[in-house]
Design a protein around this motif. Sequence first.
Motif, PDB file in Angstrom:
ATOM      1  N   GLU A  14      11.851   5.115  13.867  1.00 37.34           N
ATOM      2  CA  GLU A  14      11.404   5.071  15.261  1.00 37.34           C
ATOM      3  C   GLU A  14      10.438   6.209  15.579  1.00 37.34           C
ATOM      4  OE1 GLU A  14      14.591   5.351  14.335  1.00 37.34           O
ATOM      5  OE2 GLU A  14      15.731   3.641  15.092  1.00 37.34           O
ATOM      6  N   GLY A  15      10.390   7.210  14.683  1.00 40.03           N
ATOM      7  CA  GLY A  15       9.590   8.396  14.977  1.00 40.03           C
ATOM      8  C   GLY A  15      10.486   9.593  15.285  1.00 40.03           C
ATOM      9  N   LYS A  16      11.626   9.648  14.593  1.00 39.79           N
ATOM     10  CA  LYS A  16      12.544  10.779  14.808  1.00 39.79           C
ATOM     11  C   LYS A  16      11.904  12.081  14.362  1.00 39.79           C
ATOM     12  CE  LYS A  16      15.515   8.580  12.251  1.00 39.79           C
ATOM     13  NZ  LYS A  16      14.921   7.237  12.208  1.00 39.79           N
ATOM     14  N   GLY A  17      11.255  12.035  13.176  1.00 41.23           N
ATOM     15  CA  GLY A  17      10.658  13.257  12.629  1.00 41.23           C
ATOM     16  C   GLY A  17       9.643  13.850  13.590  1.00 41.23           C
ATOM     17  N   ARG A  18       8.733  13.013  14.088  1.00 42.21           N
ATOM     18  CA  ARG A  18       7.688  13.541  14.966  1.00 42.21           C
ATOM     19  C   ARG A  18       8.281  14.027  16.296  1.00 42.21           C
ATOM     20  NH1 ARG A  18       4.952  12.756  19.213  1.00 42.21           N
ATOM     21  NH2 ARG A  18       3.017  12.007  18.313  1.00 42.21           N
ATOM     22  N   THR A  19       9.370  13.385  16.746  1.00 46.12           N
ATOM     23  CA  THR A  19       9.983  13.812  18.009  1.00 46.12           C
ATOM     24  C   THR A  19      10.761  15.108  17.814  1.00 46.12           C
ATOM     25  OG1 THR A  19      10.169  11.473  18.574  1.00 46.12           O
ATOM     26  CG2 THR A  19      11.334  13.023  19.986  1.00 46.12           C
ATOM     27  N   VAL A  20      11.440  15.237  16.692  1.00 44.66           N
ATOM     28  CA  VAL A  20      12.144  16.499  16.407  1.00 44.66           C
ATOM     29  C   VAL A  20      11.118  17.626  16.339  1.00 44.66           C
ATOM     30  CG1 VAL A  20      13.425  17.792  14.634  1.00 44.66           C
ATOM     31  CG2 VAL A  20      14.133  15.473  15.249  1.00 44.66           C
TER      32      VAL A  20
END
Length: 425
Positions: A14-20
């Motif tokens: 979902e884009g966890k890395g970029r949000t973290v």
Amino acid sequence: MPATVVVGTQWGDEGKGRTVDLLARDMDVVVRYQGGHNAGHRIVVNGESFALQLVPSGVLYPHITPVIGNGVVVDPAVLLAEYDSLSARGVDPSRLVVSGNAHLIMPYHPELDRLTERFLGKNALGTTKRGIGPAYADKSSRVGLRVQDLLDPKIFREKLNVVLHEKNLILTKIYNRPAMSADEIASRYLGELAPRIAPLIGDTVALVHDALAQGQRILLESAQATFLDLDHGTYPFVTSSNPIAGGACTGSGLGPRDITDIVGIAKAYVTRVGAGPFPTELDGDVSELLVERGHEFGTNTGRRRRVGWFDAVMARQAARLNSLSEIALTKIDVLDTLDEIKVCVGYEANGVRYDHPPYHQSVLFEVTPLYETLPGWKSDITTATKYEQLPSAAKNYVKFLEETIGVAISVVSVGPGREQFVRPA
Ligand code: GDP
Ligand code: IMO
Ligand code: MG
């Protein structure tokens, strides 16, 4: 000070890395709490792309202490390769702390993962074949080796001898594969890998509690997502750990009352890799467009992701399972060229309407999604820096999702880059 969980609300990517990476600006510690190198978390900074598998996504900031929690399964060779590749690219991962209670992925785990999948034939789950399921199975069976065992060669050898005896029977008698050598495994793990992993091992439970006591802020990063959760996902088409927010406690050693915020990451449409039910799945032109514009290929495995319209039924369930306090909506820019966009607001099966997923999975396989159709905005939003700059149709889409899910959307990302996001007022 509070701890915040970042959790995937769909089937991963979902884009966890970029949000973290985005939220870690204001944090002190980032903890990965489950999963292993089945994850692929991409972060793009100044056009440079980092695809992280095991190392927490806060690592790019010098002020962050990245922690691999006890709930993670660690392949030490993969961890060191990632460590070295970050170092070679000018990122300093030396602050990394790895829980001694995390379980090790051993050479027989990926081998058994591959063999089991092959034997399942057309019923295969489509795992990442990284040995994740077999490693967690050994943890539950209490025959797993832990990271701390790397520090004690005698214990390591004893445990290995016991477990390898059984694994070799399985490999040779069931799967007709060669046996593995305890000496070779021990020499690799204890001789080559342990000396480099040893300085990274620490008491991560003490670390996170001391951090909170000192007023520091902790971010807990999930891998995978709510519907890949072993208990609450679309079993058996799931991973073998608990990505949901509850797993952040077991996987880090924080208590439930230490957690104050839970940010659900939702892609503006849905993707899934591997087998399993997917009510809003698309084929044809729109699916080609989403795969192409969204680059929907696995971050590490390269597999093409299945794509579908946003599913608010699943999102509402994710809100309940994780007690979401807010949602970060990602990849809305991928929808830029569409004339109209559909959102699944309910399911129908055998004359029954469902606002939450039916508990019986046979019904889930058969449901017909009930769609609302919204107008597209047909313009490039990737350069927006303020929410007000989004076209009104894009803002309507965000508002519509917010209302149908019942959770506030606090961040909307409009491109993969670190700075490509806006915050609704
Ligand atoms: P994760 O596993 O949840 O961390 O997600 P992945 O990194 O596997 O997949 C998300 C992909 O989408 C990555 O390639 C990101 O660079 C990319 N991405 C993230 N946010 C956005 C966005 O807002 N727009 C676009 N176009 N791409 C994004
Ligand atoms: P991130 O963290 C998407 C899927 C696999 C398979 C199932 C079980 O990048 O979102 P496993 O190897 O875990 O036993 O495979 O789970 N899967 C993922 N799908 N993103 C991931 O991670 C995934 N990790 C596992 O495709 O269907
Ligand atoms: Mg991913």
